[in-house]
Motif scaffolding. Sequence first.
Motif, PDB file in Angstrom:
ATOM      1  N   VAL A  13       0.851  -1.193   0.000  1.00  0.00           N
ATOM      2  CA  VAL A  13       0.000   0.000   0.000  1.00  0.00           C
ATOM      3  C   VAL A  13       0.885   1.241   0.000  1.00  0.00           C
ATOM      4  CG1 VAL A  13      -1.816   1.247   1.248  1.00  0.00           C
ATOM      5  CG2 VAL A  13      -1.788  -1.260   1.274  1.00  0.00           C
ATOM      6  N   THR A  14       0.654   2.156  -0.931  1.00  0.00           N
ATOM      7  CA  THR A  14       1.447   3.391  -0.955  1.00  0.00           C
ATOM      8  C   THR A  14       0.529   4.591  -0.678  1.00  0.00           C
ATOM      9  OG1 THR A  14       1.299   3.923  -3.313  1.00  0.00           O
ATOM     10  CG2 THR A  14       2.919   2.275  -2.697  1.00  0.00           C
ATOM     11  N   ALA A  19      -5.812   4.629  -0.914  1.00  0.00           N
ATOM     12  CA  ALA A  19      -5.402   3.640   0.095  1.00  0.00           C
ATOM     13  C   ALA A  19      -6.580   3.251   0.989  1.00  0.00           C
ATOM     14  CB  ALA A  19      -4.255   4.188   0.932  1.00  0.00           C
ATOM     15  N   THR A  22      -8.180  -0.023   0.312  1.00  0.00           N
ATOM     16  CA  THR A  22      -7.488  -1.307   0.462  1.00  0.00           C
ATOM     17  C   THR A  22      -8.094  -2.156   1.580  1.00  0.00           C
ATOM     18  OG1 THR A  22      -5.813  -0.274   1.864  1.00  0.00           O
ATOM     19  CG2 THR A  22      -5.297  -0.507  -0.482  1.00  0.00           C
ATOM     20  N   MET A  40       3.342  -1.592   3.955  1.00  0.00           N
ATOM     21  CA  MET A  40       2.918  -0.225   3.638  1.00  0.00           C
ATOM     22  C   MET A  40       4.142   0.667   3.521  1.00  0.00           C
ATOM     23  SD  MET A  40      -0.145   0.109   6.465  1.00  0.00           S
ATOM     24  CE  MET A  40      -1.004   1.476   5.700  1.00  0.00           C
ATOM     25  N   SER A  44       1.912   6.052   3.720  1.00  0.00           N
ATOM     26  CA  SER A  44       0.548   5.553   3.442  1.00  0.00           C
ATOM     27  C   SER A  44      -0.270   5.424   4.735  1.00  0.00           C
ATOM     28  CB  SER A  44       0.598   4.211   2.705  1.00  0.00           C
ATOM     29  OG  SER A  44       1.028   3.187   3.571  1.00  0.00           O
TER      30      SER A  44
END
Length: 403
Positions: A13-14, A19, A22, A40, A44
Motif C-alpha cells: 500500500v502506498t 489507500a 485497500t 505499507m 501511506s
Amino acid sequence: MSVLSGKKVLLGVTAGIAAYKTANLVRLFIKSGAEVKVVMTPASKDFITPLTLSTLSKNPVHSTFYDTEDENELWNNHVDLGLWADLMIIAPATANTLSKMTNGTCDNLLLATYLSAKCPVYFAPAMDLDMYKHPSTKVSLDSLQEFGNIMIPATSGELASGLVGEGRMAEPEDIVSFIERDIVSKLPLKGKKILITAGPTYEAIDPVRFIGNHSSGKMGFEIAKTAANLGAEVYLVSGPSHQKVTHSLIHRIDVKSAQDMYNACHKYYNDVDVAILSAAVADYRPKNVASQKIKKKDASLTIELEPTQDILKSLGEIKQKQLLVGFALETNNEEENAKSKIERKNLDLIVLNSLRDKGAGFATDTNKITIIDADFSKKSFELKSKKEVSEDIINEIIQKLNA
Ligand code: CTP
C-alpha cells in the motif's frame, strides 16, 4: 471456488487517497480464500491505519525494516516476505513509488520487498490526471510492464482533487477479478478438455444385487480436481462413488455399469484432448440379468458371466489427437504387464500401481505409482497422498502435451 483460494497474496500500500479502499481489497482477497499479508510505505499510514489492515488480513502489517516499538527490534525481512508471496499487488501505486520501482530505488520496506519478490507483481496506479499523463509517469508505466510487471490500468472518473479524468485506482472488485482472469488465462491446461473415468462399475445380477469392486473413486476425483485447478474443462465419468466435487470446470457424469461408462466415454471422446481412464471397470458381467429378485434355493447357484467391452482399448482403436492414459493395477510381473497394456490398448502413458506396495491401490489415501510412456521410459514415484500423485500424473501429461 476462486483461483485465488489458497494463494498467498502480498499487498503493498502506498500513499495515495485510494489507500482507504485497500480495507475492502483485503476483505475481498480473504473472501476468495487467499492468505493476505500487507506492507505499507510509511507515508501511506496517513491514509489508512496498519491496525485496520492487520485486523482484516489477520496478519501483522509492517512499514519499516524493524519495529521501533518492539523492544527486541526484530528485523522485518523483506526477502522472506517477497519469497513468501504467490503474487504481489501494489495498490494504490503512486507516481512516486512507480518511479522508484522503475529505478530500483529501495528506501523503504515495500520497495525492498518488491525488488526481492520472484512472484508475478501487479500494480494499480492511482494519481491525479495530470500526474497520470506526465511523460515521466508514462516512462515508469511502460518500463515496469517491460520488466514483466502487470498493470491494472487506472480508470476515469472523479479524482480527489475534484478534477475529473484518468487516474482513479481500479475498484477493489475489479482488481480482484482482473487478477483472477489473468491467473486463469495463464493456467497450463487452459483451453484443454479432459475425459476422466473414476470409481468402480456395478454389473447387475438381478434388481437388488450386483458384481462390484472396492474402488472408492478417490484417485480419479483427485486427478479431476488437479486438472480443473490448472484450467482444464473436465468430463468426469464416475461409477458409483461417495466422492464429492464442486468445481465449475468439472462436469460429473454418473454411471453404473461398464456399458454405461463405455457409452458416456464415447460420447465425449471425440471432443477431448486427453483421456485418463482410472476407473476399475468390471471385466465381466452376468450374461442374463434376472428381472425379478433371485430366490434362495437349496441347490448352488451358477451365474454365467460374459466379458464387458474394454473401454480403454476401444478408445485406443479410434485415437486421433487424444493423449490416452490408462491405469494398471497389478499383483505380479508389474512392468511387463503394464508395457503389454500400452501396446495392446495403444496408450501414450500408463500409470502402474502394484498391490504389493504398501499404501497403494483401492480405498487408501495414498498411492505409489510408476508412469511408463509409449517408448517404455519410466518414472517411479515415492508413496504419496493421492492428491500429490494426481499432481505428478497431470505434470507428466502437461509435459507430453508441450513436447
Ligand atoms: N479398463 C477399461 N475397460 C474395461 C477394463 C479396464 O477401460 N472393461 C481400463 C481401466 O480403466 C484401466 C485399464 O483398462 O485404465 C487397465 O485395466 P485392467 O483391468 O488392469 O486391464 P485388463 O486389460 O483388463 O488386463 P488384465 O485383466 O489382464 O489385468
